[in-house]
Design a protein around this motif. Structure first.
Motif, PDB file in Angstrom:
ATOM      1  N   ASN A  56       0.839  -1.214   0.000  1.00  0.00           N
ATOM      2  CA  ASN A  56       0.000   0.000   0.000  1.00  0.00           C
ATOM      3  C   ASN A  56       0.874   1.265   0.000  1.00  0.00           C
ATOM      4  O   ASN A  56       0.400   2.352   0.311  1.00  0.00           O
ATOM      5  N   THR A  57       2.130   1.112  -0.386  1.00  0.00           N
ATOM      6  CA  THR A  57       3.009   2.290  -0.370  1.00  0.00           C
ATOM      7  C   THR A  57       2.403   3.446  -1.171  1.00  0.00           C
ATOM      8  O   THR A  57       1.753   3.223  -2.194  1.00  0.00           O
ATOM      9  N   SER A  58       2.624   4.678  -0.670  1.00  0.00           N
ATOM     10  CA  SER A  58       2.115   5.800  -1.470  1.00  0.00           C
ATOM     11  C   SER A  58       3.229   6.499  -2.214  1.00  0.00           C
ATOM     12  O   SER A  58       2.949   7.337  -3.071  1.00  0.00           O
ATOM     13  N   SER A  59       4.480   6.193  -1.904  1.00  0.00           N
ATOM     14  CA  SER A  59       5.535   6.950  -2.580  1.00  0.00           C
ATOM     15  C   SER A  59       6.766   6.132  -2.980  1.00  0.00           C
ATOM     16  O   SER A  59       7.627   6.645  -3.676  1.00  0.00           O
TER      17      SER A  59
ATOM     18  N   VAL B  90       2.621  -6.430  -6.303  1.00  0.00           N
ATOM     19  CA  VAL B  90       1.899  -5.368  -7.000  1.00  0.00           C
ATOM     20  C   VAL B  90       1.546  -4.292  -5.978  1.00  0.00           C
ATOM     21  O   VAL B  90       1.452  -4.581  -4.774  1.00  0.00           O
ATOM     22  N   GLY B  91       1.386  -3.067  -6.440  1.00  0.00           N
ATOM     23  CA  GLY B  91       0.921  -2.012  -5.537  1.00  0.00           C
ATOM     24  C   GLY B  91      -0.595  -2.067  -5.449  1.00  0.00           C
ATOM     25  O   GLY B  91      -1.275  -2.276  -6.457  1.00  0.00           O
ATOM     26  N   MET B  92      -1.122  -1.930  -4.228  1.00  0.00           N
ATOM     27  CA  MET B  92      -2.579  -1.814  -4.051  1.00  0.00           C
ATOM     28  C   MET B  92      -2.736  -0.579  -3.173  1.00  0.00           C
ATOM     29  O   MET B  92      -2.729  -0.669  -1.948  1.00  0.00           O
ATOM     30  N   HIS B  93      -2.826   0.576  -3.852  1.00  0.00           N
ATOM     31  CA  HIS B  93      -2.759   1.855  -3.143  1.00  0.00           C
ATOM     32  C   HIS B  93      -4.158   2.354  -2.815  1.00  0.00           C
ATOM     33  O   HIS B  93      -4.877   2.840  -3.685  1.00  0.00           O
ATOM     34  N   PHE B  94      -4.512   2.198  -1.532  1.00  0.00           N
ATOM     35  CA  PHE B  94      -5.814   2.681  -1.051  1.00  0.00           C
ATOM     36  C   PHE B  94      -5.678   4.140  -0.634  1.00  0.00           C
ATOM     37  O   PHE B  94      -4.575   4.644  -0.411  1.00  0.00           O
ATOM     38  N   PHE B  95      -6.817   4.795  -0.467  1.00  0.00           N
ATOM     39  CA  PHE B  95      -6.826   6.191  -0.004  1.00  0.00           C
ATOM     40  C   PHE B  95      -7.505   6.257   1.351  1.00  0.00           C
ATOM     41  O   PHE B  95      -8.331   5.415   1.696  1.00  0.00           O
TER      42      PHE B  95
ATOM     43  N   LEU C 172     -11.365   4.839  -4.576  1.00  0.00           N
ATOM     44  CA  LEU C 172     -10.275   4.595  -5.532  1.00  0.00           C
ATOM     45  C   LEU C 172      -9.218   3.642  -4.972  1.00  0.00           C
ATOM     46  O   LEU C 172      -8.844   3.725  -3.805  1.00  0.00           O
ATOM     47  N   VAL C 173      -8.750   2.740  -5.837  1.00  0.00           N
ATOM     48  CA  VAL C 173      -7.562   1.940  -5.535  1.00  0.00           C
ATOM     49  C   VAL C 173      -6.657   1.989  -6.764  1.00  0.00           C
ATOM     50  O   VAL C 173      -7.089   1.618  -7.867  1.00  0.00           O
TER      51      VAL C 173
END
Ligand code: NAD
Length: 505
Positions: free
Chosen positions: A120-123, A140-145, A153-154
């Protein structure tokens, strides 16, 4: 590669994001294992979640049985040795490359060979996190907000070695969790954190040159449909957090000046004025009701001899409709000049022009007259949806009567005019042109599709429309003209037109 609700999901990190991810996975029906390096954190997160769900039951938003079943599906585990049943492992630990790499080495040791691993990395680059893994193709990235249960959004972020099957499986999992997934390539800021930079940067640049106060800039951008203006939004996010995202995108792009952070924000961070959380940022909290600043009213309108609406753009057509009742009141007949190269209203010899990037001063020179004002872009020209607040600037050499009349005309047309400094592209045109430009570059570089960019910006940061939707209602030449005017005025690398825009003229 399909994932079903029978598959166990492991969430590592039981902080703000991990707890939210565990909730969403459990609500979707998966058995969830929750692990945190702090011994009591996973148990505490489960207790907190039980309270949150109880509140939702109390409000009638969730049934008692659904809440009980969700909580029963979450099992805090003391070590990763208890995680072997997991088919999917999602990481939401501290934002450090070394910690994440070490964790994925552990996860590869404890989970089955075909488990899917997500960060869940954001950067941090997904490619970099995967470096050293035995099977980098399954990361894989699974970027939650934030907050995860509410934000739809993911970003599904593929690194250089991510298998398309793994990315697709996580995309489908996001859908099954009632999220809206969007594919992204692992590049600094992914989609949202990259494309959103100009929303802050342009306002910070306007503040730095003292073109307008924070309240005015916020008012103008809210007028254009943004839920929050940039200043109040930065105050909410926290200047430390917002500055560090900007800085990380800047550094990750090898210090490309396009992303250079702002001294205005740096000062706030250095001074500990971090926004709401410290009680002061651009504003002081709790926020006082703003003193009503003097706004022009239509009552000051002086009757002209003639009024002509110029141009043939959607804004010209909106102006024709707005001007008609005003002129009827003044006993005048509206005139049209659709052949004009500029859009706006001519009041006797004076001109009130839609910004094309040039300042009122530049337009005055071009027109060969002094009485010139420019007004900001109307994002939606449907007259039922026009903004209340609209930025305008006036050529400093204008006559005193015109200085008052320009505002009175905008007020008569139904706007609340906001006087700002005479800068290229004013507020909304400048900000939106740069958002479109950044989105165009992201698409050009294969970071996402144009549809993906629109979805991401509407759902990730609540924009009223996506950058390509704005572009469809503007025109590519117009966007380029604003950016080129900014470049001509500031000469730097920030205002570099995306090759994608040039190819789509
Ligand atoms: P947080 O500090 O609230 O939680 C992190 C948790 O991870 C803590 O409970 C900590 O004890 C635990 N932890 C740290 N190292 C660990 C390790 N090696 N093994 C197991 N547990 C460990 O942080 P957060 O805001 O939830 O962020 C987590 C991740 O999500 C970060 O990568 C962050 O960049 C990303 N993210 C955060 C947000 C946000 O708005 N907070 C949004 C999107 C993504």
């Amino acid at each position: 590669m399909t994932i079903s609700t029978a598959d166990t999901v492991l969430v590592v990190g039981a902080g703000i994001m991990g707890a939210g991810i565990a909730q969403v996975a459990a609500q979707a029906g998966h058995p969830v294992l929750l692990f945190d390096a702090r011994p009591d954190a996973a148990g505490a997160a489960k207790e907190q979640l039980a309270k949150t769900l109880e509140t939702l039951v109390g409000k009638g938003k969730l049934s008692q049985s659904a809440a009980a079943e969700t909580i029963a599906r979450i099992e805090p585990i003391p070590t990763l040795a208890f995680a072997s049943a997991a088919r999917i492992g999602i990481e939401a630990i501290v934002e450090r490359l070394d910690a994440k790499r070490a964790l994925f080495a552990d996860l590869e040791a404890h989970l089955a060979g075909d488990a899917i691993l997500a960060t869940n990395t954001s950067s941090i680059s997904v490619t970099a996190i995967a470096n050293g893994m035995r099977h980098p193709e399954r990361l894989v990235g699974m970027h939650f907000f934030n907050p995860v249960p509410l934000m739809r959004l993911v970003e599904v972020v593929s690194g250089l070695q991510t298998s398309p099957d793994v990315a697709d499986a996580i995309f489908e999992l996001g859908r099954a969790w009632r999220k809206v997934p969007v594919h992204a390539k692992s590049t600094p800021g992914f989609i949202v954190n990259r494309i959103a930079r100009p929303y802050y940067a342009e306002t910070l640049a306007l503040l730095q040159e003292r073109a307008a106060a924070p309240e005015i800039l916020d008012t103008c951008l809210r007028g254009a449909g943004f839920k929050m203006g940039p200043c109040e939004l930065m105050d909410l996010i926290g200047h430390d957090t917002n500055f560090s995202v900007t800085q990380s995108v800047f550094e990750a792009n090898f210090y490309d000046k396009r992303f250079v952070p702002s001294l205005v924000q740096r000062d706030l961070v250095d001074g500990g004025l971090l926004g709401r959380k410290t009680g002061r940022g651009f504003y002081t909290y709790p926020r006082q009701a703003e003193p009503a600043h003097e706004s022009s009213t239509a009552s000051g309108l002086l009757a002209p001899r003639r009024v002509v609406v110029h141009g043939n753009s959607p804004t010209s057509h909106a102006l024709v409709q707005l001007v008609a009742p005003v002129l009827t009141g003044l006993g005048l007949t509206p005139e049209r000049d659709p052949e004009s190269a500029w859009t706006g209203i001519q009041v006797d010899a004076a001109r009130l022009a839609l910004t094309d990037g040039r300042t009122a001063h530049e337009l005055a020179q071009k027109f060969g007259i002094e009485d010139v004002a420019v007004f900001d872009r109307l994002l939606d020209t449907d007259t039922g949806a026009l903004p209340a607040a609209l930025a305008y600037a006036i050529h400093p050499e204008s006559s005193p009567p015109w200085k008052a009349q320009a505002a009175a005309w905008l007020a008569a047309l139904g706007f609340a005019p906001q006087l700002v400094g005479d800068t290229p592209g004013l507020v909304v045109a400048r900000t939106v042109a740069m958002l479109v430009n950044e989105a165009a570059d992201a698409v050009q570089q294969g970071v996402c599709s144009s549809e993906g960019a629109d979805i991401a910006m509407k759902l990730g940061v609540n924009y009223p429309a996506g950058p390509f939707e704005w572009l469809a209602n503007w025109d590519v030449r117009g966007v380029i003209a604003v950016i080129e005017a900014l470049d001509a005025a500031y000469r730097g690398e920030r205002y570099r037109v995306s090759p994608w825009l040039r190819r789509h003229v």
